[in-house]
Design a protein around this motif. Sequence first.
Motif: not given
Length: 139
Positions: A38-45, A92-102, A124-130
């Motif tokens: 997933t885009q967030c790096g957490i997924y069922e496996l 894999n930083p969230p660089k756009s609002e679409k990715i943040v929403k995803c 928060e540590r990396y300054g990403y807008p989640i």
Amino acid sequence: MATFRQVHTSFWQDAFVLGLTPEEKYFYLYLMTNSKTTQCGIYELPKRLIEMETGYNRETVDKLLDRFIKYRKIIYNDQTQEIMLTNWIKHNPPKSEKIVKCIEKELQSVKDADFKKLLYTLCERYGYPIHTLSIPYGE
């Protein structure tokens, strides 16, 4: 979102990767590129899926998961069968609002509340807008 994952060419020169065995390199690539990522790096496996897709038996899957947990590259929750790639959001930083929403949407289906909290801490540590208000921790 896209159904592909990019692997930086610098992956092969990474100091950590250079120290891995060929089996470990293959497994690490699998964790980053399998169909459940997933885009967030957490997924069922589920381990059964890892077995089927990699061709490894359960003993080998358990051994490799344990190694990557010790390397602090993943966290695996046996109860929820979820995995978190601990450096995923860093690379894999969230660089756009679409990715943040995803990412915010994906987090709604994550069962392990500790994974969600850790992801928020890393963002928060990396300054990403989640936005924490949209992350249901399941408390």
